[in-house]
Design an enzyme around this catalytic site. Structure first.
Site, PDB file in Angstrom:
ATOM      1  N   GLU A   1     143.473  43.646  57.118  1.00 16.06           N
ATOM      2  CA  GLU A   1     144.567  44.369  56.452  1.00 16.06           C
ATOM      3  C   GLU A   1     145.280  45.302  57.432  1.00 16.06           C
ATOM      4  O   GLU A   1     144.804  45.540  58.549  1.00 16.06           O
ATOM      5  CB  GLU A   1     144.016  45.181  55.277  1.00 16.06           C
TER       6      GLU A   1
ATOM      7  N   VAL B   1     144.012  46.318  50.537  1.00 16.86           N
ATOM      8  CA  VAL B   1     143.011  45.285  50.258  1.00 16.86           C
ATOM      9  C   VAL B   1     143.568  44.298  49.236  1.00 16.86           C
ATOM     10  O   VAL B   1     143.503  43.075  49.426  1.00 16.86           O
ATOM     11  CB  VAL B   1     141.692  45.924  49.765  1.00 16.86           C
TER      12      VAL B   1
ATOM     13  N   SER C   1     142.015  51.879  41.561  1.00 17.54           N
ATOM     14  CA  SER C   1     142.712  51.058  42.563  1.00 17.54           C
ATOM     15  C   SER C   1     142.910  49.630  42.071  1.00 17.54           C
ATOM     16  O   SER C   1     142.023  49.029  41.454  1.00 17.54           O
ATOM     17  CB  SER C   1     141.914  51.034  43.863  1.00 17.54           C
TER      18      SER C   1
ATOM     19  N   ASP D   1     142.727  47.283  43.894  1.00 15.96           N
ATOM     20  CA  ASP D   1     141.764  46.456  44.637  1.00 15.96           C
ATOM     21  C   ASP D   1     140.720  45.844  43.692  1.00 15.96           C
ATOM     22  O   ASP D   1     140.276  44.711  43.896  1.00 15.96           O
ATOM     23  CB  ASP D   1     141.018  47.291  45.693  1.00 15.96           C
TER      24      ASP D   1
ATOM     25  N   LYS E   1     134.377  54.445  49.497  1.00 14.02           N
ATOM     26  CA  LYS E   1     134.273  55.808  50.017  1.00 14.02           C
ATOM     27  C   LYS E   1     133.730  56.755  48.967  1.00 14.02           C
ATOM     28  O   LYS E   1     134.040  56.631  47.792  1.00 14.02           O
ATOM     29  CB  LYS E   1     135.655  56.310  50.432  1.00 14.02           C
TER      30      LYS E   1
HETATM   31  N1  PSU Z   1     139.715  51.990  53.672  1.00 15.25           N
HETATM   32  C1  PSU Z   1     139.947  52.666  54.828  1.00 15.25           C
HETATM   33  N2  PSU Z   1     141.190  53.077  55.100  1.00 15.25           N
HETATM   34  C2  PSU Z   1     142.218  52.760  54.283  1.00 15.25           C
HETATM   35  C3  PSU Z   1     141.982  52.032  53.081  1.00 15.25           C
HETATM   36  C4  PSU Z   1     140.698  51.683  52.820  1.00 15.25           C
HETATM   37  O1  PSU Z   1     139.054  52.912  55.602  1.00 15.25           O
HETATM   38  O2  PSU Z   1     143.351  53.118  54.617  1.00 15.25           O
HETATM   39  C5  PSU Z   1     143.137  51.578  52.224  1.00 15.25           C
HETATM   40  C6  PSU Z   1     142.913  50.098  51.872  1.00 15.25           C
HETATM   41  O3  PSU Z   1     144.067  49.386  52.256  1.00 15.25           O
HETATM   42  C7  PSU Z   1     142.748  50.093  50.374  1.00 15.25           C
HETATM   43  C8  PSU Z   1     143.595  51.266  49.988  1.00 15.25           C
HETATM   44  O4  PSU Z   1     143.149  48.900  49.776  1.00 15.25           O
HETATM   45  O5  PSU Z   1     143.275  52.244  50.976  1.00 15.25           O
HETATM   46  C9  PSU Z   1     143.318  51.732  48.584  1.00 15.25           C
HETATM   47  O6  PSU Z   1     144.384  52.499  48.167  1.00 15.25           O
HETATM   48  P1  PSU Z   1     144.515  52.891  46.620  1.00 15.25           P
HETATM   49  O7  PSU Z   1     143.322  53.766  46.355  1.00 15.25           O
HETATM   50  O8  PSU Z   1     145.828  53.638  46.535  1.00 15.25           O
HETATM   51  O9  PSU Z   1     144.507  51.609  45.838  1.00 15.25           O
HETATM   52 MN    MN Z   2     145.408  54.678  43.082  1.00 20.43          MN
END
Ligand code: PSU
Ligand code: MN
Length: 308
Positions: free
Chosen positions: A26, A107, A141, A143, A160
């Site tokens: 990604e 992701v 997310s 994801d 995380k």
């Molecule tokens: N993990 C990392 N760094 C990142 C991300 C994940 O170590 O930048 C990114 C990934 O692209 C993941 C996104 O899909 O954060 C999730 O964002 P959100 O919580 O807004 O869906």
């Molecule tokens: Mn979000």
């Protein structure tokens, strides 16, 4: 029918054509997850790690309204150096293609593009999940939805600890996503090897993961698999040590009313700053470890025939 604007690099196209192993990567981690110059260095090192295991890396981004699968080092460097790049997830991918925008893929969006290209394995850092305070924010997310719908095996270091991990695991279970610990019975938490939670499934070798991917297709199940590879021990930050940094970053996010797409990048940047780069070094180490494992899984899939 509108044809999909997608450019697959000659190297990736040749590997896919021949049934050789390919691993998607990604780019949100490049544009929003790490600061320069670590972002570009890590992206190039991940590609090199995949090559070293005998697979072909396919880094994915949207450039001027086209999906690119397999970026040249120049294109990757340009993306890494551009400020204000869009963070594209499931909700905005088609829009970005329609209006000719440039953006990195999360992701979720990377899974969609990988599937469109015929790539079955994807290595990342950590997946997005259910955010703490979901009762108020409803922030979950995309994801997780993508893992339920798109048949790509995603290699991560878990999720995380900025997320609500018990709820993230429940949401994955509800959506029917297999969560597979790599040689561990514990759910890893990105910077830490153990979140304190058990992982539902455990794989001891790459072949098991490759066969399970194909078995889901045989069952007619949509969706992918989430492989959770604990961060290498030398780079780990135990949960008790990272927890204060997470709490401080979250308090700042609340005070500044940071929400939505901006939240994950904000928290990562603050945690990197608060830990004086230790979290960033950990992030780099786990991405490389995931790239290596992703390549070995792709090799195992290529051995048991073309992924379906
Ligand atoms: N993990 C990392 N760094 C990142 C991300 C994940 O170590 O930048 C990114 C990934 O692209 C993941 C996104 O899909 O954060 C999730 O964002 P959100 O919580 O807004 O869906
Ligand atoms: Mn979000």
């Amino acid at each position: 029918m509108t044809t999909l604007p997608i450019t697959i690099s000659p190297e990736v196209a040749a590997a896919l054509e021949a049934g050789r192993p390919v691993v998607a990567l990604e780019t949100t981690i490049v544009t929003h997850g790490m600061p320069p110059p670590d972002n570009l260095q890590t992206a190039l090192a991940a590609e090199a790690a995949i090559r070293a295991e005998g697979a072909v890396p396919a880094t994915i981004a949207v450039i001027d309204g086209r999906i690119h699968v397999g970026l040249s080092p120049e294109a990757l460097a340009a993306l890494a150096a551009t400020e204000g790049v869009l963070k594209l997830s499931r909700a905005d991918l088609a829009w970005a293609l329609a209006i000719g925008a440039t953006g990195s893929t999360t992701v979720a969006a990377t899974m969609i593009c990988a599937r469109a290209a015929g790539i079955a394995v994807f290595a990342t850092g950590g997946i997005g999940g259910v955010h703490r305070g979901v009762e108020e924010s409803l922030d979950i997310s995309a994801d997780l939805t993508e893992l339920a719908e798109t048949p790509v095996t995603v290699v991560s270091a878990g999720a995380k600890a900025i997320l609500d991990l018990p709820r993230t695991l429940e949401a994955l279970e509800t959506r029917g996503v297999p969560v597979i610990g790599w040689r561990t019975r514990r759910f890893p938490a990105f910077w830490s090897r153990d979140s304190g939670l058990p992982v539902p499934l455990t794989a001891e070798d790459e072949g098991q993961i490759a066969r399970a991917h194909r078995m889901r297709a045989a069952l007619g199940l949509p969706g992918g698999q989430l492989v959770c590879n604990p961060i290498p021990e030398a780079a780990e930050i135990p949960l008790a040590e990272i927890a204060p940094a997470i709490a401080a970053a979250e308090a700042e996010a609340r005070a500044q009313a940071i929400a939505g797409k901006a939240l994950t990048p904000f928290l990562l940047a603050r945690i990197n700053a608060i830990t004086a780069g230790r979290a960033l070094a950990a992030n780099r180490a786990l991405v490389l470890a995931n790239a290596r494992l992703g390549a070995r899984i792709a090799v195992a899939m290529a051995r048991c025939g073309r992924p379906s």
